[in-house]
Design a protein around this motif. Structure first.
Motif, PDB file in Angstrom:
ATOM      1  N   UNK A  99     -10.727   2.367   2.410  1.00 25.78           N
ATOM      2  CA  UNK A  99     -10.010   2.350   1.209  1.00 25.78           C
ATOM      3  C   UNK A  99      -8.776   3.101   1.014  1.00 25.78           C
ATOM      4  N   UNK A 100      -9.060   4.498   1.553  1.00 28.03           N
ATOM      5  CA  UNK A 100      -7.965   5.316   1.452  1.00 28.03           C
ATOM      6  C   UNK A 100      -6.803   5.146   2.048  1.00 28.03           C
ATOM      7  N   UNK A 101      -6.892   4.595   3.404  1.00 31.10           N
ATOM      8  CA  UNK A 101      -5.640   4.021   4.047  1.00 31.10           C
ATOM      9  C   UNK A 101      -4.947   2.928   3.320  1.00 31.10           C
ATOM     10  N   UNK A 102      -5.849   1.825   3.226  1.00 34.33           N
ATOM     11  CA  UNK A 102      -5.302   0.454   2.488  1.00 34.33           C
ATOM     12  C   UNK A 102      -4.893   0.927   0.976  1.00 34.33           C
ATOM     13  N   UNK A 103      -5.089   2.116   0.284  1.00 36.57           N
ATOM     14  CA  UNK A 103      -4.611   2.381  -0.659  1.00 36.57           C
ATOM     15  C   UNK A 103      -3.199   3.006  -0.658  1.00 36.57           C
ATOM     16  N   UNK A 104      -2.586   3.168   0.570  1.00 38.51           N
ATOM     17  CA  UNK A 104      -1.305   3.589   0.728  1.00 38.51           C
ATOM     18  C   UNK A 104      -0.646   2.416   1.584  1.00 38.51           C
ATOM     19  N   UNK A 105       0.475   1.653   0.701  1.00 39.33           N
ATOM     20  CA  UNK A 105       1.241   0.840   1.599  1.00 39.33           C
ATOM     21  C   UNK A 105       1.857   1.241   2.955  1.00 39.33           C
ATOM     22  N   UNK A 106       2.147   2.412   2.921  1.00 41.92           N
ATOM     23  CA  UNK A 106       2.921   2.921   4.126  1.00 41.92           C
ATOM     24  C   UNK A 106       1.729   3.114   5.376  1.00 41.92           C
ATOM     25  N   UNK A 107       0.549   3.535   4.883  1.00 38.61           N
ATOM     26  CA  UNK A 107      -0.442   3.611   5.771  1.00 38.61           C
ATOM     27  C   UNK A 107      -1.178   2.524   6.541  1.00 38.61           C
ATOM     28  N   UNK A 108      -1.280   1.594   5.356  1.00 36.74           N
ATOM     29  CA  UNK A 108      -1.681   0.235   5.752  1.00 36.74           C
ATOM     30  C   UNK A 108      -0.883  -0.527   6.756  1.00 36.74           C
ATOM     31  N   UNK A 109       0.521  -0.485   6.496  1.00 36.42           N
ATOM     32  CA  UNK A 109       1.471  -1.151   7.492  1.00 36.42           C
ATOM     33  C   UNK A 109       1.289  -0.213   8.888  1.00 36.42           C
ATOM     34  N   UNK A 110       1.143   0.949   8.923  1.00 37.40           N
ATOM     35  CA  UNK A 110       0.934   1.671   9.885  1.00 37.40           C
ATOM     36  C   UNK A 110      -0.221   1.369  10.852  1.00 37.40           C
ATOM     37  N   UNK A 111      -1.487   1.157  10.034  1.00 41.60           N
ATOM     38  CA  UNK A 111      -2.707   0.911  10.650  1.00 41.60           C
ATOM     39  C   UNK A 111      -2.630  -0.514  11.240  1.00 41.60           C
ATOM     40  N   UNK A 112      -1.894  -1.323  10.527  1.00 37.26           N
ATOM     41  CA  UNK A 112      -1.786  -2.751  11.169  1.00 37.26           C
ATOM     42  C   UNK A 112      -1.077  -2.591  12.324  1.00 37.26           C
ATOM     43  N   UNK A 113      -0.031  -1.834  12.621  1.00 34.39           N
ATOM     44  CA  UNK A 113       0.800  -1.892  13.581  1.00 34.39           C
ATOM     45  C   UNK A 113      -0.149  -1.272  14.795  1.00 34.39           C
ATOM     46  N   UNK A 114      -0.741  -0.173  14.616  1.00 33.82           N
ATOM     47  CA  UNK A 114      -1.750   0.311  15.526  1.00 33.82           C
ATOM     48  C   UNK A 114      -2.809  -0.765  16.141  1.00 33.82           C
ATOM     49  N   UNK A 115      -3.212  -1.292  15.216  1.00 31.22           N
ATOM     50  CA  UNK A 115      -4.192  -2.467  15.762  1.00 31.22           C
ATOM     51  C   UNK A 115      -3.537  -3.492  16.472  1.00 31.22           C
ATOM     52  N   UNK A 116      -2.360  -3.789  16.028  1.00 31.68           N
ATOM     53  CA  UNK A 116      -1.719  -5.011  16.680  1.00 31.68           C
ATOM     54  C   UNK A 116      -1.316  -4.385  18.226  1.00 31.68           C
ATOM     55  N   UNK A 117      -0.847  -3.452  18.447  1.00 31.69           N
ATOM     56  CA  UNK A 117      -0.489  -2.609  19.512  1.00 31.69           C
ATOM     57  C   UNK A 117      -1.597  -2.651  20.384  1.00 31.69           C
ATOM     58  N   UNK A 118      -2.814  -2.154  20.186  1.00 31.24           N
ATOM     59  CA  UNK A 118      -4.015  -1.943  20.446  1.00 31.24           C
ATOM     60  C   UNK A 118      -4.274  -3.378  21.109  1.00 31.24           C
ATOM     61  N   UNK A 119      -4.422  -4.282  20.299  1.00 37.13           N
ATOM     62  CA  UNK A 119      -4.567  -5.788  20.925  1.00 37.13           C
ATOM     63  C   UNK A 119      -3.788  -6.144  22.032  1.00 37.13           C
ATOM     64  N   UNK A 120      -2.475  -5.871  21.734  1.00 39.30           N
ATOM     65  CA  UNK A 120      -1.543  -6.125  22.931  1.00 39.30           C
ATOM     66  C   UNK A 120      -1.855  -5.572  24.259  1.00 39.30           C
TER      67      UNK A 120
END
Length: 301
Positions: free
Chosen positions: A20-41
């Motif tokens: 919840x703390x990560x998703x509460x920050x738009x910048x951190x939420x976008x960064x988390x999505x990017x990390x997960x996307x790159x991990x899947x790739x």
């Protein structure tokens, strides 16, 4: 309610609060999505890549140094161009991302395990064990990380597992120091005294009771150390002392195009460099946000 159920619910609440703390920050939420996307790739990379850039049968040397969006001799399209050996840059970057993330994650996990075990032991037992561990920590942290890694690889040689070993050696001290500081606070609390009086084993006290309460600094440092490990591996490979030329790596891809960067063939180095920048930057943003969420003083500020 059993102690195991209580610990499970406490751990579940801890991870939920962190998310919840990560998703509460738009910048951190976008960064988390990017990390997960790159991990899947990185995980499914071979099935996504248009070609295997390290299979000599799939490479056409007549396609060397083609700019982005060029047509290949066989009729395909090189969306990000090719390098000096005729390898598709998009495929090479996917394979390089897979290797770089694998080295960073594996070395970070092993260093976390070693540093956490030594930090807990130093805080709990004290005495000579604490003195020995902390003198080793001071020795490791007294030298620049990249310098120690260079010296180790000059002795060990090139190779994926040798790079992982070198990164583990230079990383464990960060975890040990942080875990020891957190464990010293927990060691004086009543639940540790109660567990000791009940005759529980030292292993159970350390890893079953003290370790869960030391998770916040471990998670934050672990996240940031993964980014540092990826950067260190790229630096070592760029200098020609990390991974061998036969292994895919973002650092090697950047080094391959460095000599032709000023001649206009920018895509060979720039695209892998941008991917490395996005990866490390995203992990650091997530780590900084976790530090704010898990540290009450920073959260209030």
């Amino acid at each position: 309610m059993s102690a195991m159920t209580l610990r499970f619910r406490t751990s579940e609440a801890f991870w939920a609060r962190s998310l919840r703390g990560i998703l509460g920050s738009p910048k951190a939420a976008v960064a988390l999505v990017v990390c997960l996307l790159l991990l899947v790739i990185a995980v499914i990379g071979p099935s996504l890549a248009p070609q295997n850039p390290y299979d000599l049968a799939a490479i056409d040397f007549f396609d060397a140094r083609l700019p982005p969006l060029s047509e290949s001799m066989t009729g395909g399209t090189y969306w990000l161009g090719t390098d000096g050996q005729g390898r598709d840059m998009l495929s090479a970057m996917i394979y390089g991302l897979r290797t770089s993330m694998g080295v960073g994650l594996f070395s970070g996990i092993v260093a976390l395990a070693v540093g956490t075990a030594l930090g807990l032991a130093a805080a709990y037992f004290g005495g000579r064990i604490d003195t020995l561990v902390m003198r080793l920590v001071d020795l490791m942290l007294g030298f620049p990380t990249i310098l120690v890694a260079l010296m180790l690889l000059a002795f060990l040689g090139q190779g994926v597992w040798k790079v992982v070993l070198a990164l583990v050696i230079v990383q464990w001290a960060q975890f040990a120091r942080a875990v020891r500081a957190a464990a010293l606070v927990e060691r004086g609390k009543e639940y540790v005294e109660a567990a000791t009086s009940l005759g529980l084993s030292k292993t159970r006290i350390l890893f079953g009771h003290m370790l869960p309460n030391c998770l916040p600094p471990i998670i934050v440092i672990g996240t940031l150390q993964v980014a540092n490990a990826i950067s260190a591996e790229a630096t070592l490979s760029f200098l020609g002392i990390g991974l061998p030329i036969t292994e895919p790596s973002l650092g090697l891809l950047i080094a391959n195009g460095y000599q032709t960067l000023l001649s206009g063939q920018y895509w060979i180095s720039v695209y892998p460099g941008l991917l490395l920048l996005v990866l490390v930057f995203s992990i650091n943003i997530v780590g900084d946000r976790l530090r704010e969420v898990l540290n009450p003083r920073l959260a209030e500020r």
